[in-house]
Motif scaffolding. Structure first.
Motif, short mmCIF file in Angstrom:
data_model
loop_
_atom_site.label_atom_id
_atom_site.label_comp_id
_atom_site.label_asym_id
_atom_site.label_seq_id
_atom_site.Cartn_x
_atom_site.Cartn_y
_atom_site.Cartn_z
N LEU A 1 -21.07 25.84 -26.94
CA LEU A 1 -21.07 27.00 -26.05
C LEU A 1 -22.50 27.45 -25.74
O LEU A 1 -22.84 27.75 -24.59
CB LEU A 1 -20.28 28.15 -26.66
CG LEU A 1 -18.79 27.91 -26.84
CD1 LEU A 1 -18.17 29.04 -27.65
CD2 LEU A 1 -18.10 27.75 -25.52
N HIS B 1 -24.18 24.69 -23.46
CA HIS B 1 -23.61 24.70 -22.12
C HIS B 1 -24.10 25.91 -21.33
O HIS B 1 -24.48 25.80 -20.16
CB HIS B 1 -22.08 24.70 -22.19
CG HIS B 1 -21.44 24.77 -20.86
ND1 HIS B 1 -21.33 23.68 -20.03
CD2 HIS B 1 -20.89 25.81 -20.18
CE1 HIS B 1 -20.73 24.04 -18.91
NE2 HIS B 1 -20.45 25.33 -18.99
N THR B 2 -24.13 27.06 -21.96
CA THR B 2 -24.58 28.27 -21.29
C THR B 2 -26.08 28.19 -20.99
O THR B 2 -26.52 28.59 -19.91
CB THR B 2 -24.24 29.51 -22.13
OG1 THR B 2 -22.83 29.49 -22.39
CG2 THR B 2 -24.59 30.78 -21.41
N ARG C 1 -28.70 28.33 -17.21
CA ARG C 1 -29.82 29.26 -16.96
C ARG C 1 -31.05 28.45 -16.60
O ARG C 1 -31.62 27.78 -17.43
CB ARG C 1 -30.09 30.13 -18.18
CG ARG C 1 -31.14 31.19 -17.90
CD ARG C 1 -31.35 32.11 -19.05
NE ARG C 1 -30.27 33.06 -19.24
CZ ARG C 1 -30.12 34.20 -18.56
NH1 ARG C 1 -30.97 34.50 -17.62
NH2 ARG C 1 -29.14 35.01 -18.82
N SER D 1 -24.86 39.01 -15.49
CA SER D 1 -24.06 37.80 -15.27
C SER D 1 -22.65 38.02 -15.81
O SER D 1 -22.42 38.85 -16.67
CB SER D 1 -24.71 36.60 -15.95
OG SER D 1 -24.77 36.78 -17.33
N ILE E 1 -20.70 35.70 -17.37
CA ILE E 1 -20.33 34.56 -18.20
C ILE E 1 -19.47 35.06 -19.34
O ILE E 1 -19.90 35.90 -20.12
CB ILE E 1 -21.58 33.85 -18.75
CG1 ILE E 1 -22.46 33.34 -17.61
CG2 ILE E 1 -21.19 32.70 -19.68
CD1 ILE E 1 -23.80 32.82 -18.06
N VAL F 1 -16.54 29.69 -20.03
CA VAL F 1 -17.25 28.55 -20.61
C VAL F 1 -16.27 27.57 -21.24
O VAL F 1 -16.39 26.36 -21.06
CB VAL F 1 -18.30 29.02 -21.64
CG1 VAL F 1 -18.96 27.84 -22.32
CG2 VAL F 1 -19.35 29.88 -20.96
#
Length: 89
Positions: free
Chosen positions: A36, A39-40, A44, A65, A67, A72
Protein backbone atom coordinates in the motif's frame (compact mmCIF):
# COMPACT_ATOMS: atom_id res chain seq x y z
CA UNK A 1 11.48 -2.00 1.37
CA UNK A 2 14.22 0.41 2.39
CA UNK A 3 16.12 -0.03 -0.87
CA UNK A 4 13.14 0.74 -3.15
CA UNK A 5 10.63 2.64 -0.97
CA UNK A 6 12.99 4.45 1.37
CA UNK A 7 13.57 8.15 1.78
CA UNK A 8 15.00 8.48 -1.75
CA UNK A 9 12.68 6.88 -4.31
CA UNK A 10 12.19 6.65 -8.05
CA UNK A 11 9.56 5.18 -10.33
CA UNK A 12 11.58 2.12 -11.33
CA UNK A 13 12.29 1.19 -7.71
CA UNK A 14 8.69 1.73 -6.64
CA UNK A 15 7.43 -0.42 -9.53
CA UNK A 16 9.87 -3.17 -8.57
CA UNK A 17 8.72 -3.01 -4.96
CA UNK A 18 5.07 -3.27 -6.02
CA UNK A 19 5.87 -6.27 -8.25
CA UNK A 20 7.76 -8.06 -5.47
CA UNK A 21 5.26 -7.28 -2.72
CA UNK A 22 2.07 -8.10 -4.65
CA UNK A 23 2.49 -11.91 -4.47
CA UNK A 24 3.19 -11.75 -0.73
CA UNK A 25 0.34 -9.43 0.21
CA UNK A 26 -2.52 -11.96 0.30
CA UNK A 27 -0.82 -13.97 3.06
CA UNK A 28 1.30 -11.43 4.92
CA UNK A 29 -0.08 -8.30 6.59
CA UNK A 30 3.33 -6.59 6.63
CA UNK A 31 3.70 -7.14 2.88
CA UNK A 32 0.20 -5.74 2.33
CA UNK A 33 1.02 -2.57 4.27
CA UNK A 34 4.34 -2.22 2.40
CA UNK A 35 2.50 -2.71 -0.90
CA UNK A 36 0.00 0.00 0.00
CA UNK A 37 2.82 2.42 0.85
CA UNK A 38 4.76 1.63 -2.36
CA UNK A 39 1.68 1.86 -4.57
CA UNK A 40 0.60 5.17 -3.08
CA UNK A 41 4.14 6.58 -3.31
CA UNK A 42 4.20 5.62 -6.97
CA UNK A 43 1.22 7.88 -7.57
CA UNK A 44 2.91 10.93 -6.02
CA UNK A 45 5.12 12.51 -8.66
CA UNK A 46 6.86 15.03 -6.44
CA UNK A 47 9.16 15.28 -3.48
CA UNK A 48 7.29 15.87 -0.24
CA UNK A 49 8.82 16.41 3.17
CA UNK A 50 11.63 13.98 3.87
CA UNK A 51 10.64 11.63 1.03
CA UNK A 52 12.46 12.59 -2.13
CA UNK A 53 11.68 11.38 -5.65
CA UNK A 54 14.98 11.36 -7.51
CA UNK A 55 13.06 11.37 -10.80
CA UNK A 56 10.75 14.24 -9.66
CA UNK A 57 12.87 16.40 -7.40
CA UNK A 58 10.57 19.42 -7.32
CA UNK A 59 7.76 19.87 -4.87
CA UNK A 60 4.23 20.91 -5.73
CA UNK A 61 1.88 23.03 -3.66
CA UNK A 62 0.17 21.08 -0.90
CA UNK A 63 -3.12 19.63 -2.03
CA UNK A 64 -5.95 17.62 -0.61
CA UNK A 65 -6.20 14.12 -2.02
CA UNK A 66 -8.92 11.52 -1.90
CA UNK A 67 -6.77 8.41 -1.60
CA UNK A 68 -8.59 5.87 0.52
CA UNK A 69 -7.66 2.37 1.58
CA UNK A 70 -10.54 1.00 -0.47
CA UNK A 71 -9.34 2.80 -3.60
CA UNK A 72 -5.79 1.52 -3.28
CA UNK A 73 -6.91 -2.04 -2.51
CA UNK A 74 -9.17 -2.02 -5.57
CA UNK A 75 -6.25 -0.87 -7.71
CA UNK A 76 -3.77 -3.46 -6.44
CA UNK A 77 -6.15 -6.42 -6.03
CA UNK A 78 -5.92 -7.68 -9.65
CA UNK A 79 -2.11 -7.51 -9.63
CA UNK A 80 -1.86 -9.22 -6.25
CA UNK A 81 -4.30 -11.96 -7.29
CA UNK A 82 -2.42 -12.61 -10.57
CA UNK A 83 0.92 -12.73 -8.76
CA UNK A 84 -0.46 -15.16 -6.14
CA UNK A 85 -1.87 -17.41 -8.88
CA UNK A 86 1.45 -17.38 -10.73
CA UNK A 87 3.25 -18.47 -7.55
CA UNK A 88 0.76 -21.30 -7.01
CA UNK A 89 1.60 -22.85 -10.37
Amino acid sequence: MEARVGVVRDEAGLREAVARLAPLSPTCDAALVALLVAHTALGRRESRGAHWRSDFSGSAPARHSEITLGTVLAEIEPAARAAAEALAR
